[in-house]
Design an enzyme around this catalytic site. Structure first.
Site, short mmCIF file in Angstrom:
data_model
loop_
_atom_site.label_atom_id
_atom_site.label_comp_id
_atom_site.label_asym_id
_atom_site.label_seq_id
_atom_site.Cartn_x
_atom_site.Cartn_y
_atom_site.Cartn_z
N ARG A 196 1.07 -1.01 0.06
CA ARG A 196 -0.08 -0.27 0.08
C ARG A 196 1.11 1.62 0.15
NH1 ARG A 196 -5.02 -2.79 3.29
NH2 ARG A 196 -6.26 -2.55 2.25
N LYS A 209 -19.74 -18.57 1.40
CA LYS A 209 -21.37 -18.45 1.32
C LYS A 209 -21.94 -17.14 0.39
CE LYS A 209 -21.17 -19.04 6.25
NZ LYS A 209 -21.39 -17.80 7.57
N GLY A 225 -11.64 -9.61 -1.06
CA GLY A 225 -11.29 -10.48 -0.05
C GLY A 225 -10.51 -11.33 0.28
N GLY A 240 -13.14 -4.45 0.89
CA GLY A 240 -15.19 -3.69 1.01
C GLY A 240 -15.74 -2.97 -0.68
P1 AMP Z 1 -14.59 -16.06 1.00
O1 AMP Z 1 -14.11 -15.53 2.13
O2 AMP Z 1 -16.47 -15.47 0.94
O3 AMP Z 1 -13.80 -15.07 -0.68
O4 AMP Z 1 -14.02 -17.37 0.85
C1 AMP Z 1 -13.26 -18.02 0.96
C2 AMP Z 1 -13.18 -19.07 1.65
O5 AMP Z 1 -13.66 -19.69 1.69
C3 AMP Z 1 -11.38 -19.95 1.42
O6 AMP Z 1 -11.29 -19.76 2.80
C4 AMP Z 1 -11.83 -21.22 1.35
O7 AMP Z 1 -10.98 -21.69 1.95
C5 AMP Z 1 -12.98 -20.80 1.66
N1 AMP Z 1 -14.47 -21.82 1.16
C6 AMP Z 1 -13.99 -22.34 -0.61
N2 AMP Z 1 -15.06 -23.17 -1.38
C7 AMP Z 1 -14.93 -24.20 -0.48
C8 AMP Z 1 -15.41 -24.70 0.07
N3 AMP Z 1 -16.25 -25.76 -0.82
N4 AMP Z 1 -16.15 -25.80 1.21
C9 AMP Z 1 -15.48 -24.93 1.79
N5 AMP Z 1 -14.89 -24.01 2.43
C10 AMP Z 1 -15.14 -23.51 1.42
#
Ligand code: AMP
Length: 389
Positions: free
Chosen positions: A37, A190, A347, A370
Site C-alpha cells: 500500500r 458463502k 477478500g 470491501g
Molecule cells: P470468501 O471470504 O467468501 O471469499 O471465502 C473464502 C473462503 O472460502 C476460503 O477460506 C476457502 O477455504 C473457503 N471455501 C471455498 N470453497 C469451500 C468449500 N467448498 N468448502 C468450504 N470452504 C470453502
C-alpha cells in the site's frame, strides 16, 4: 466513467491534501510486513511534489473508533516516508489542523477523530483549511462516506490520484465498457455475503461461473444432496431467484458438474472425485472436479474479459486448491497469449491468485476488499462519486 484526474489539477504553488491508504499490516515487532500500500501511494505523492505542491497526507490505520490510541499512531511511517520521499516529514495532530510548514506533512490517524467516520462537516472544513485541492488516492476506502474519503470534496476541488485512476480505469474496462463476451468467476465461502454481487453480475455478464462453498448452496437448491458440505440451505430460494434472473438476462450460469469430496476439512485429507449425485452424507465438497475445470477453461477461452472474485475451493489446503490454481493459471496464460483482460479483487482473491502464482499475469488485481465488492455490487462509492465530472 469520466472523472477528474491528477493531471487536471492545478498544483503549482498549492497545497494538496492527499488521502492514501497506509493501513499496512505490521508484524509483532512493529515492522511493516507488507508495504504494497505504501508503494502504491508513492507515485502520486512524488507526482504532486514534482508538480510544485506541498503535501498533506491523510490515512486511517486500524479501528481506533474516535479515540486516540498510541498503538495505532501513524508515527511509525515517518522514517519510512522520509526514506522514500527524501524530505523531512512534518507530523500533526488531526484535531488541530494547523498551518503547514513542512513541504510534506503527515496527519495523525484520521480515525482518532470521532467526526471522521461520521462524515462530520466541521471536521471536513477544518481539514480542508489546510490545503487547496483534495486528491483521493485510496480506492480501498472509497466505499466509506468518511470525511477523508468523500467529505473533503464539499470544500475543495477533488481529483483522483494515480493509484485511484488505475483502479477506476481497470474496473471500467471489466464491467462498464468491457470487450465481450465477459465471464465472471465468483467463489468463496458463502452466498449470503455475495447476494447483491451475484444479482448485479447476472445483469452485466455473458457467463458466470459459481464455485467454492457458495456453489453448494446452488447445487442444493437444484435438489442435489451436498452431504456435510458448507451450504446455506435457507438461501435456496435466493439461489433459485438468481438462476432465474440469469436466464432472463441471457447470462449463462456455470456450476460444478463434478466435485472433489472429503470427510475432513484438512490438508491432504483422503478425497475422491465424484458426480453431483454421489456425495455421501458424511462427505464435504471441498473443490470443483476435473470436468468442471475443463468447462471453466473452455469458458475462459470464449471470454474476452474476465472478472474474478473468490476461490473455487478450499484453496488454503492442498489438494483442494487444484481448481483455483488451474483456472487462475490458465486465465493468466490467456492474458499473455490472447489479450484476455483479466481483473480480480476482493477478500481472499488476491491470496488465492498469489498462491496460484498467477497474480502477476492478471491484467489488474485490486488490493481493495470491501470497496471492490461494493463496486461489483453496482453500488455508488462515495469516494468515487466526488471525482465524477
Ligand atoms: P470468501 O471470504 O467468501 O471469499 O471465502 C473464502 C473462503 O472460502 C476460503 O477460506 C476457502 O477455504 C473457503 N471455501 C471455498 N470453497 C469451500 C468449500 N467448498 N468448502 C468450504 N470452504 C470453502
Amino acid at each position: 466513467m469520466h472523472f477528474r484526474r491528477l493531471e487536471d489539477a492545478n498544483l503549482s504553488g498549492k497545497t494538496a491534501i492527499v488521502r492514501v491508504d497506509f493501513n499496512v499490516p505490521r508484524a509483532e515487532d512493529g515492522s511493516i510486513s507488507d508495504d504494497t500500500r505504501i508503494q502504491a501511494a508513492l507515485p502520486t505523492l512524488r507526482a504532486i511534489r514534482d508538480a510544485g505542491a506541498k503535501l498533506v497526507i491523510l490515512s486511517h490505520f486500524g479501528r481506533p473508533k474516535g479515540e486516540v490510541r498510541p498503538d495505532l499512531s501513524l508515527d511509525f511511517l515517518l522514517p519510512v516516508l522520509n526514506e522514500h520521499l527524501g524530505e523531512t516529514i512534518g507530523f500533526i495532530d488531526g484535531s488541530n489542523a494547523a498551518d503547514i510548514s513542512e513541504n510534506i506533512t503527515l496527519v495523525e490517524n484520521t480515525r482518532f477523530e470521532a467526526g471522521e467516520t461520521k462524515g462530520d462537516e466541521d471536521l471536513a472544513k477544518r481539514w480542508a483549511s489546510m490545503g487547496d485541492v483534495f486528491i483521493q488516492d485510496a480506492f480501498s476506502a472509497s466505499h466509506r462516506n468518511h470525511v477523508s474519503s468523500a467529505g473533503l470534496a464539499k470544500f475543495l476541488p477533488a481529483y483522483a490520484g494515480l493509484s485511484m485512476e488505475r483502479e477506476l480505469d481497470h474496473l471500467a474496462q471489466a464491467l462498464e465498457n468491457p470487450r465481450q463476451p465477459v465471464l465472471g468467476v465468483v467463489g468463496g465461502a458463502k452466498v449470503s455475503t455475495k447476494i447483491d454481487l451475484l444479482k448485479n453480475l447476472v445483469d452485466k455478464l455473458d457467463m458466470l461461473a459459481i464455485g467454492g462453498g457458495m456453489a453448494n448452496t446452488f447445487l442444493a437448491a437444484q435438489g442435489y444432496d451436498v452431504g456435510n458440505s458448507l451450504c446455506e440451505h435457507d438461501l435456496a430460494d435466493t439461489a433459485r431467484d438468481i438462476m432465474t434472473a440469469a436466464q432472463k438476462a441471457n447470462c449463462q450460469i456455470l456450476l460444478p458438474i463434478d466435485v472433489v469430496a472429503a470427510t475432513e476439512f484438512a490438508a491432504n485429507a483422503p478425497h475422491r472425485v465424484c458426480g453431483l449425485n454421489d456425495v455421501k452424507a458424511n462427505e464435504m465438497i471441498l473443490d470443483a472436479g476435473p470436468e468442471t475445470v475443463e468447462g471453466l477453461l473452455d469458458a475462459i477461452d470464449r471470454a474476452k474479459t474476465l472478472i474474478w472474485n473468490g476461490p473455487l475451493g478450499a484453496f488454503e489446503i492442498t489438494p483442494f486448491d487444484t481448481s483455483t490454481v488451474e483456472a487462475a493459471n490458465y486465465a493468466g496464460k490467456r492474458v499473455k497469449e490472447n489479450g484476455l483482460i483479466a481483473v480480480a479483487g476482493g477478500g481472499d482473491t488476491v491470496a488465492a491468485l498469489k498462491h496460484a502464482g498467477a497474480a502477476d499475469n492478471f491484467t489488474f488485481i485490486s488490493t481493495a476488499g470491501g470497496a471492490f465488492l461494493e463496486w461489483m455490487e453496482g453500488k455508488a462509492l462515495p469516494g468515487v462519486e466526488i471525482l465524477k465530472v
